[in-house]
Write a protein that holds these residues in place. Structure first.
Motif, PDB file in Angstrom:
ATOM      1  N   ALA A 349      -0.014  14.012  22.957  1.00 26.12           N
ATOM      2  CA  ALA A 349      -0.122  13.624  24.378  1.00 26.12           C
ATOM      3  C   ALA A 349       0.220  12.156  24.602  1.00 26.12           C
ATOM      4  O   ALA A 349       0.352  11.711  25.743  1.00 26.12           O
ATOM      5  CB  ALA A 349      -1.533  13.902  24.885  1.00 26.12           C
ATOM      6  N   LEU A 350       0.394  11.395  23.518  1.00 24.78           N
ATOM      7  CA  LEU A 350       0.687   9.965  23.641  1.00 24.78           C
ATOM      8  C   LEU A 350       2.083   9.739  24.204  1.00 24.78           C
ATOM      9  O   LEU A 350       3.036  10.413  23.813  1.00 24.78           O
ATOM     10  CB  LEU A 350       0.586   9.281  22.279  1.00 24.78           C
ATOM     11  N   PRO A 351       2.259   8.757  25.086  1.00 23.86           N
ATOM     12  CA  PRO A 351       3.596   8.413  25.592  1.00 23.86           C
ATOM     13  C   PRO A 351       4.549   8.024  24.461  1.00 23.86           C
ATOM     14  O   PRO A 351       5.733   8.350  24.516  1.00 23.86           O
ATOM     15  CB  PRO A 351       3.321   7.225  26.526  1.00 23.86           C
ATOM     16  N   LYS A 352       4.016   7.333  23.452  1.00 19.45           N
ATOM     17  CA  LYS A 352       4.872   6.938  22.321  1.00 19.45           C
ATOM     18  C   LYS A 352       5.406   8.159  21.581  1.00 19.45           C
ATOM     19  O   LYS A 352       6.561   8.189  21.154  1.00 19.45           O
ATOM     20  CB  LYS A 352       4.088   6.045  21.345  1.00 19.45           C
ATOM     21  N   TYR A 353       4.538   9.138  21.390  1.00 24.55           N
ATOM     22  CA  TYR A 353       4.958  10.360  20.695  1.00 24.55           C
ATOM     23  C   TYR A 353       6.083  11.038  21.477  1.00 24.55           C
ATOM     24  O   TYR A 353       7.102  11.439  20.904  1.00 24.55           O
ATOM     25  CB  TYR A 353       3.775  11.316  20.544  1.00 24.55           C
ATOM     26  N   LYS A 354       5.906  11.147  22.794  1.00 23.31           N
ATOM     27  CA  LYS A 354       6.917  11.798  23.624  1.00 23.31           C
ATOM     28  C   LYS A 354       8.226  11.003  23.619  1.00 23.31           C
ATOM     29  O   LYS A 354       9.321  11.577  23.637  1.00 23.31           O
ATOM     30  CB  LYS A 354       6.389  11.937  25.045  1.00 23.31           C
ATOM     31  N   MET A 359      13.823  10.844  21.390  1.00 24.21           N
ATOM     32  CA  MET A 359      14.872  10.161  20.627  1.00 24.21           C
ATOM     33  C   MET A 359      15.411  11.022  19.489  1.00 24.21           C
ATOM     34  O   MET A 359      16.359  10.626  18.807  1.00 24.21           O
ATOM     35  CB  MET A 359      14.318   8.849  20.062  1.00 24.21           C
ATOM     36  N   GLY A 360      14.775  12.186  19.267  1.00 24.74           N
ATOM     37  CA  GLY A 360      15.264  13.098  18.248  1.00 24.74           C
ATOM     38  C   GLY A 360      14.562  13.006  16.908  1.00 24.74           C
ATOM     39  O   GLY A 360      14.988  13.647  15.930  1.00 24.74           O
ATOM     40  N   LEU A 361      13.468  12.238  16.821  1.00 26.92           N
ATOM     41  CA  LEU A 361      12.739  12.130  15.558  1.00 26.92           C
ATOM     42  C   LEU A 361      11.957  13.415  15.302  1.00 26.92           C
ATOM     43  O   LEU A 361      11.449  14.031  16.242  1.00 26.92           O
ATOM     44  CB  LEU A 361      11.778  10.941  15.587  1.00 26.92           C
ATOM     45  N   ASN A 362      11.842  13.785  14.009  1.00 21.16           N
ATOM     46  CA  ASN A 362      11.038  14.961  13.675  1.00 21.16           C
ATOM     47  C   ASN A 362       9.572  14.562  13.546  1.00 21.16           C
ATOM     48  O   ASN A 362       9.224  13.373  13.632  1.00 21.16           O
ATOM     49  CB  ASN A 362      11.547  15.640  12.400  1.00 21.16           C
ATOM     50  N   ALA A 363       8.686  15.545  13.320  1.00 15.56           N
ATOM     51  CA  ALA A 363       7.241  15.307  13.307  1.00 15.56           C
ATOM     52  C   ALA A 363       6.835  14.282  12.258  1.00 15.56           C
ATOM     53  O   ALA A 363       6.000  13.405  12.519  1.00 15.56           O
ATOM     54  CB  ALA A 363       6.502  16.624  13.080  1.00 15.56           C
ATOM     55  N   ASN A 364       7.422  14.385  11.046  1.00 20.46           N
ATOM     56  CA  ASN A 364       7.072  13.444   9.977  1.00 20.46           C
ATOM     57  C   ASN A 364       7.512  12.023  10.317  1.00 20.46           C
ATOM     58  O   ASN A 364       6.788  11.053  10.060  1.00 20.46           O
ATOM     59  CB  ASN A 364       7.712  13.880   8.655  1.00 20.46           C
ATOM     60  N   GLN A 365       8.691  11.874  10.897  1.00 24.47           N
ATOM     61  CA  GLN A 365       9.183  10.551  11.274  1.00 24.47           C
ATOM     62  C   GLN A 365       8.319   9.931  12.373  1.00 24.47           C
ATOM     63  O   GLN A 365       8.018   8.736  12.345  1.00 24.47           O
ATOM     64  CB  GLN A 365      10.639  10.664  11.741  1.00 24.47           C
ATOM     65  N   ILE A 366       7.915  10.772  13.324  1.00 28.11           N
ATOM     66  CA  ILE A 366       7.055  10.274  14.403  1.00 28.11           C
ATOM     67  C   ILE A 366       5.707   9.817  13.852  1.00 28.11           C
ATOM     68  O   ILE A 366       5.197   8.745  14.199  1.00 28.11           O
ATOM     69  CB  ILE A 366       6.848  11.355  15.478  1.00 28.11           C
ATOM     70  N   GLU A 367       5.136  10.616  12.944  1.00 28.94           N
ATOM     71  CA  GLU A 367       3.835  10.268  12.365  1.00 28.94           C
ATOM     72  C   GLU A 367       3.928   8.977  11.570  1.00 28.94           C
ATOM     73  O   GLU A 367       3.025   8.140  11.615  1.00 28.94           O
ATOM     74  CB  GLU A 367       3.349  11.404  11.475  1.00 28.94           C
ATOM     75  N   SER A 369       6.002   6.532  12.114  1.00 29.07           N
ATOM     76  CA  SER A 369       6.135   5.427  13.079  1.00 29.07           C
ATOM     77  C   SER A 369       4.792   5.068  13.698  1.00 29.07           C
ATOM     78  O   SER A 369       4.478   3.889  13.896  1.00 29.07           O
ATOM     79  CB  SER A 369       7.127   5.812  14.185  1.00 29.07           C
ATOM     80  N   LEU A 370       3.994   6.104  13.997  1.00 27.55           N
ATOM     81  CA  LEU A 370       2.683   5.864  14.616  1.00 27.55           C
ATOM     82  C   LEU A 370       1.650   5.353  13.628  1.00 27.55           C
ATOM     83  O   LEU A 370       0.569   4.913  14.030  1.00 27.55           O
ATOM     84  CB  LEU A 370       2.175   7.157  15.273  1.00 27.55           C
ATOM     85  N   ALA A 371       1.992   5.398  12.331  1.00 28.43           N
ATOM     86  CA  ALA A 371       1.055   4.940  11.301  1.00 28.43           C
ATOM     87  C   ALA A 371       1.269   3.473  10.921  1.00 28.43           C
ATOM     88  O   ALA A 371       0.548   2.948  10.072  1.00 28.43           O
ATOM     89  CB  ALA A 371       1.183   5.824  10.058  1.00 28.43           C
ATOM     90  N   VAL A 372       2.239   2.817  11.548  1.00 28.70           N
ATOM     91  CA  VAL A 372       2.517   1.404  11.254  1.00 28.70           C
ATOM     92  C   VAL A 372       1.462   0.529  11.921  1.00 28.70           C
ATOM     93  O   VAL A 372       1.211   0.635  13.124  1.00 28.70           O
ATOM     94  CB  VAL A 372       3.923   1.002  11.744  1.00 28.70           C
ATOM     95  N   ALA A 373       0.843  -0.344  11.135  1.00 29.39           N
ATOM     96  CA  ALA A 373      -0.224  -1.210  11.656  1.00 29.39           C
ATOM     97  C   ALA A 373       0.356  -2.381  12.454  1.00 29.39           C
ATOM     98  O   ALA A 373       1.406  -2.927  12.108  1.00 29.39           O
ATOM     99  CB  ALA A 373      -1.084  -1.726  10.514  1.00 29.39           C
ATOM    100  N   THR A 391      -1.266   3.008  15.594  1.00 27.64           N
ATOM    101  CA  THR A 391      -1.491   3.725  16.852  1.00 27.64           C
ATOM    102  C   THR A 391      -2.440   4.900  16.638  1.00 27.64           C
ATOM    103  O   THR A 391      -3.298   5.179  17.480  1.00 27.64           O
ATOM    104  CB  THR A 391      -0.143   4.230  17.411  1.00 27.64           C
ATOM    105  N   ILE A 392      -2.317   5.557  15.497  1.00 23.06           N
ATOM    106  CA  ILE A 392      -3.200   6.692  15.205  1.00 23.06           C
ATOM    107  C   ILE A 392      -4.637   6.222  15.022  1.00 23.06           C
ATOM    108  O   ILE A 392      -5.580   6.850  15.526  1.00 23.06           O
ATOM    109  CB  ILE A 392      -2.707   7.439  13.944  1.00 23.06           C
ATOM    110  N   ASP A 393      -4.820   5.101  14.312  1.00 27.76           N
ATOM    111  CA  ASP A 393      -6.173   4.548  14.137  1.00 27.76           C
ATOM    112  C   ASP A 393      -6.779   4.165  15.490  1.00 27.76           C
ATOM    113  O   ASP A 393      -7.968   4.392  15.737  1.00 27.76           O
ATOM    114  CB  ASP A 393      -6.126   3.319  13.226  1.00 27.76           C
ATOM    115  N   SER A 394      -5.963   3.563  16.348  1.00 28.28           N
ATOM    116  CA  SER A 394      -6.434   3.176  17.680  1.00 28.28           C
ATOM    117  C   SER A 394      -6.837   4.411  18.485  1.00 28.28           C
ATOM    118  O   SER A 394      -7.864   4.413  19.172  1.00 28.28           O
ATOM    119  CB  SER A 394      -5.330   2.404  18.409  1.00 28.28           C
TER     120      SER A 394
END
Length: 542
Positions: A349-354, A359-367, A369-373, A391-394
């Motif tokens: 549901a996150l805007p970043k995820y959408k 942009m065409g990233l797959n699930a692993n690539q998105i995860e 990206s969202l795991a970068v501190a 972003t995931i920790d937040s």
């Protein structure tokens, strides 16, 4: 000699031509005397509580104009002594100061000699700002300001110029005008500023950021003492007053009027939404629409400022304690850490995820990206903290936080006295009063009983509290809450049944009157939500 005279003549011709080009608007149109005589600065709209106390503002420039009579004498004295000691002697441009600047500052590099700007010149700059020019930018702007200053002095009295200046000059924290600054830093009107407070605010004019008392109280105090020394030097105060005031600490009572901070931010946001609709029906005398952010409107509300403070303090005390209990109760089994389905749903549901998905990233690539501190400011009851988190920790951090909504209404008038839409408007823009939907439970019972009476059921109609099963509603058997066992042989009239909030009788009344009539009654009483006709949620008690 001939070439020297020719060069001198060319120079004089160039200077005169250059000045005339500025005067006639080649480098930007100058305001006419007529325009200067009808100055209108953008003003903040003020939101007041039921007693007229300021609780918030809507603005682009935080400005609240005052009349000259609202300024304490020591305020104008501090300003003149510090910024323009010959204010009453010149006509916009202080030639003596300009000569001093030329000889001492420019020729002899004496930086302590002071500047040549007058209050009227500063007012001209405050009103119209400065333009960027590739060549001679400073000279062009200074000359334009001098022309405007001369015109201002021809139109306005000295008191009026001081009033315009104090109402337009920028103070720290995006604050314009002395009244807004006084209320922000000392939470009081300008008319009640003490000598120390007035000198502190005047002191910030030299460098808004460096002398901002909210950021560096020591720098501000030292600059205040410079202002006091100037007042002593030019006989605005005597030595005992100087010594006494200099010994005083600078004590702030900072009151933020930021849209996201301050008292009742959720209430102010809701008022703003309603104002946008209300103002459509009103026009200025000239036919233009009102601008909520510029026209200095005064908005009177029913909110009780003191009650709101108590409500917010109670909410913080209760929710901060409840949050600890909540987290402790889960221990290591906290769903915001272990429930993968919950976490994945929230991530998607996150805007970043959408954005990444588009942009065409797959699930692993998105995860990944969202795991970068990165540095994030997180809400904490003990005080907000900045941490290096992903972003995931937040997201997990905010998933665990309890939120709330609370509304206090005066029953005799319907006036809203307190309004809490959430725990912190900066981080949670979702309003739990105006936006969230909750199970209505027993609060719907008065609609049922009202519909019954309106449709002819006598108030003395009696019902048994005994639970029964409704086969036409999937064998639903509503029961009463609590441990009390009602006597099945004791019947209750409508008043008694409602006062004790008996679920069994409320459903019996609903069934007898009919759902359609109850829905119609609810609409008559102002309920706009679509209510289902074929099914209804059982009362669960209070």
């Amino acid at each position: 000699m001939k070439w020297s005279l020719l060069a001198a003549a060319v120079t004089v011709f160039f200077v005169i031509g250059f000045c005339l080009s500025i005067y006639f608007g080649v480098f930007g149109k100058l305001p006419t005397s007529n325009e200067l005589s009808h100055l209108k600065q953008a003003e903040a709209t003020q939101v007041l509580d039921k007693e007229g106390k300021l609780i918030g503002k809507y603005y682009i420039y935080d400005r609240q104009p005052l009349a000259y009579t609202d300024f304490p004498e020591h305020l104008t004295s501090a300003l003149i002594a510090t910024e323009d000691v010959r204010f009453y002697e010149h006509h916009g441009v202080d030639n003596k100061s300009l000569l001093r600047v030329f000889f001492k500052t420019i020729l002899f590099q004496d930086q302590s000699s002071g500047g040549g700007s007058t209050i009227t010149l500063q007012l001209a700059k405050n009103l119209y700002g400065r333009q960027h020019h590739l060549l001679f930018g400073t000279v062009i702007n200074k000359f334009k300001e001098a022309i405007v200053a001369k015109r201002l002095e021809a139109i306005y009295s000295k008191k009026e110029i001081l009033t315009l200046y104090l109402n337009t000059v920028p103070f720290p924290d995006n604050t314009y005008g002395i009244e807004s600054a006084s209320r922000k830093f000392f939470n009081k009107p300008t008319s009640t500023l003490s000598l120390s407070e007035a000198a502190t605010l005047v002191g910030t004019l030299k460098a808004n950021h460096y002398y901002n008392p909210g950021r560096n109280i020591e720098h501000s105090r030292k600059r205040r003492d410079v202002v006091l020394h100037q007042m002593l030097k030019y006989d605005y105060i005597d030595v005992p007053t100087f010594e006494e005031t200099k010994a005083q600490a600078v004590i702030l009572e900072y009151q933020s009027f930021n849209h996201d901070l301050g008292t009742a931010p959720y209430f102010r946001a809701q008022v703003k939404k309603e104002l946008v609709s209300i103002l459509k029906d009103y026009k200025k005398p000239n036919g233009e629409s009102y601008d909520l952010y510029k026209d200095g409107l005064i908005i009177h509300t029913t909110l009780d400022y003191k009650m709101q403070e108590y409500a917010e303090a109670s909410m913080k005390a209760h929710l901060s304690s409840l949050q600890k209990m909540y987290e402790t109760s889960y221990g290591k089994q906290a769903p915001w850490e272990n429930d993968k389905a919950l976490i994945n749903t929230a991530i998607k549901a996150l805007p970043k995820y959408k954005k990444y998905k588009a942009m065409g990233l797959n699930a692993n690539q998105i995860e990944d990206s969202l795991a970068v501190a990165h540095e994030v400011e997180l809400f904490e009851w003990e005080g907000n903290v900045k941490k290096q988190v992903s972003t995931i920790d937040s997201l997990k951090h905010y998933l665990k936080l309890l939120n709330t909504g609370m509304l206090a209404i005066e029953p005799q008038t319907g006036a809203i006295r307190t309004y809490i839409g959430g725990i912190d408007y900066r981080y949670f823009k979702y309003d739990h009063v105006s936006q969230s939907e909750r199970q209505v439970g027993s609060t719907f019972k008065p609609f049922v009983y009202t519909a019954a009476i309106e449709n002819g059921m006598p108030p003395c109609t009696y019902f048994s509290p005994k639970a029964i099963t409704y086969s036409n509603y999937k064998n639903w058997t509503p029961e009463n809450s609590g441990t009390k066992v009602e006597d099945p042989h004791l019947n209750y009239n409508l008043e008694k049944a409602l006062s004790e909030s008996l679920n069994t009788i409320a459903v019996k009344v609903l069934d007898e009157v009919g759902i359609a009539k109850v829905i119609a009654q609810a609409k008559k009483l102002g309920i706009t939500k679509t209510l289902p006709r074929r099914t209804f949620v059982g009362f669960r008690g209070c």
